[in-house]
Design a protein around this motif. Sequence first.
Motif, short mmCIF file in Angstrom:
data_model
loop_
_atom_site.label_atom_id
_atom_site.label_comp_id
_atom_site.label_asym_id
_atom_site.label_seq_id
_atom_site.Cartn_x
_atom_site.Cartn_y
_atom_site.Cartn_z
N THR A 31 0.85 -1.19 0.00
CA THR A 31 0.00 0.00 0.00
C THR A 31 0.89 1.24 0.00
OG1 THR A 31 -1.76 -1.16 1.15
CG2 THR A 31 -1.78 1.25 1.28
N VAL A 32 0.72 2.07 -1.02
CA VAL A 32 1.53 3.29 -1.13
C VAL A 32 0.68 4.55 -1.19
CG1 VAL A 32 3.46 2.07 -2.21
CG2 VAL A 32 1.73 3.17 -3.66
N ALA A 33 -0.66 4.38 -1.29
CA ALA A 33 -1.53 5.56 -1.39
C ALA A 33 -2.93 5.20 -0.92
CB ALA A 33 -1.57 6.07 -2.83
N SER A 34 -3.66 6.21 -0.51
CA SER A 34 -5.06 6.02 -0.13
C SER A 34 -5.79 7.34 -0.20
CB SER A 34 -5.17 5.46 1.30
OG SER A 34 -4.87 6.47 2.24
N VAL A 35 -7.10 7.24 -0.26
CA VAL A 35 -7.96 8.40 -0.11
C VAL A 35 -9.31 7.92 0.43
CG1 VAL A 35 -8.81 8.36 -2.52
CG2 VAL A 35 -8.90 10.50 -1.20
N MET A 36 -9.81 8.62 1.42
CA MET A 36 -11.16 8.38 1.92
C MET A 36 -12.06 9.33 1.14
SD MET A 36 -12.70 8.90 5.77
CE MET A 36 -11.60 7.72 6.53
N VAL A 37 -13.15 8.82 0.63
CA VAL A 37 -14.06 9.63 -0.16
C VAL A 37 -15.50 9.33 0.27
CG1 VAL A 37 -14.05 7.96 -2.07
CG2 VAL A 37 -14.70 10.31 -2.53
N GLY A 38 -16.29 10.36 0.31
CA GLY A 38 -17.69 10.19 0.70
C GLY A 38 -18.52 11.34 0.20
N HIS A 39 -19.81 11.25 0.46
CA HIS A 39 -20.68 12.36 0.05
C HIS A 39 -21.83 12.51 1.04
CE1 HIS A 39 -24.07 9.92 -1.48
NE2 HIS A 39 -23.14 9.07 -1.90
N ASP A 40 -22.40 13.69 1.03
CA ASP A 40 -23.51 14.00 1.93
C ASP A 40 -24.84 14.04 1.17
OD1 ASP A 40 -23.45 16.41 0.51
OD2 ASP A 40 -22.57 17.55 2.14
N GLY A 41 -24.85 13.53 -0.06
CA GLY A 41 -26.05 13.56 -0.89
C GLY A 41 -26.14 14.80 -1.76
N HIS A 42 -25.25 15.74 -1.54
CA HIS A 42 -25.25 16.99 -2.30
C HIS A 42 -23.89 17.27 -2.93
CE1 HIS A 42 -26.51 21.02 -3.41
NE2 HIS A 42 -25.46 21.52 -2.78
N ARG A 43 -22.84 16.93 -2.20
CA ARG A 43 -21.47 17.16 -2.69
C ARG A 43 -20.57 16.08 -2.11
NH1 ARG A 43 -22.70 20.95 0.96
NH2 ARG A 43 -23.12 22.51 -0.60
N GLY A 44 -19.47 15.86 -2.79
CA GLY A 44 -18.50 14.88 -2.33
C GLY A 44 -17.37 15.52 -1.55
N TRP A 45 -16.72 14.69 -0.76
CA TRP A 45 -15.60 15.14 0.07
C TRP A 45 -14.47 14.13 0.00
CZ3 TRP A 45 -15.36 19.71 2.65
CH2 TRP A 45 -16.55 20.44 2.79
#
Length: 144
Positions: A58-72
């Motif tokens: 493992t050399v990289a990661s990103v947590m990604v999610g959304h609130d139903g309107h925009r992503g983070w």
Amino acid sequence: MSDALSIRHYEAADRDDVVALWTACNLVVPWNDPVADIALAVSKPNATILIGRAAERTVASVMVGHDGHRGWFYYLAVDPACRGHGHGRAMVRAAEGWLVEAGMPKAQLMVRATNHAVVAFYERLGYATGPVTVMQKWLKTDSP
């Protein structure tokens, strides 16, 4: 080491590697328990963690999610020894793709004001400072 990066969704066996990566990238702070953050993200249908692997680690990661309107995006990390090979850019593109598939029209992220190098990185990818003020309130009593 090979520069080839493969990206996949987080698996439970990735936890210790991801925490070590986030720690090596100085993303872990006392008020955010990375193990709890991982558990929360993977327990929700509106979030995931993407893992970037090269040379069988493992050399990289990103947590990604959304609130139903925009992503983070959160916890974008590239092993310091593996930077400069486009892995960060690849992880951002994968996170953007995940958000597009979820129907999100916009991606947002927060960068600590003192992290000028990361601001410059995101600017090169087309991100800009928005005309907003981020406000916060700690809901956990053990937070600062």
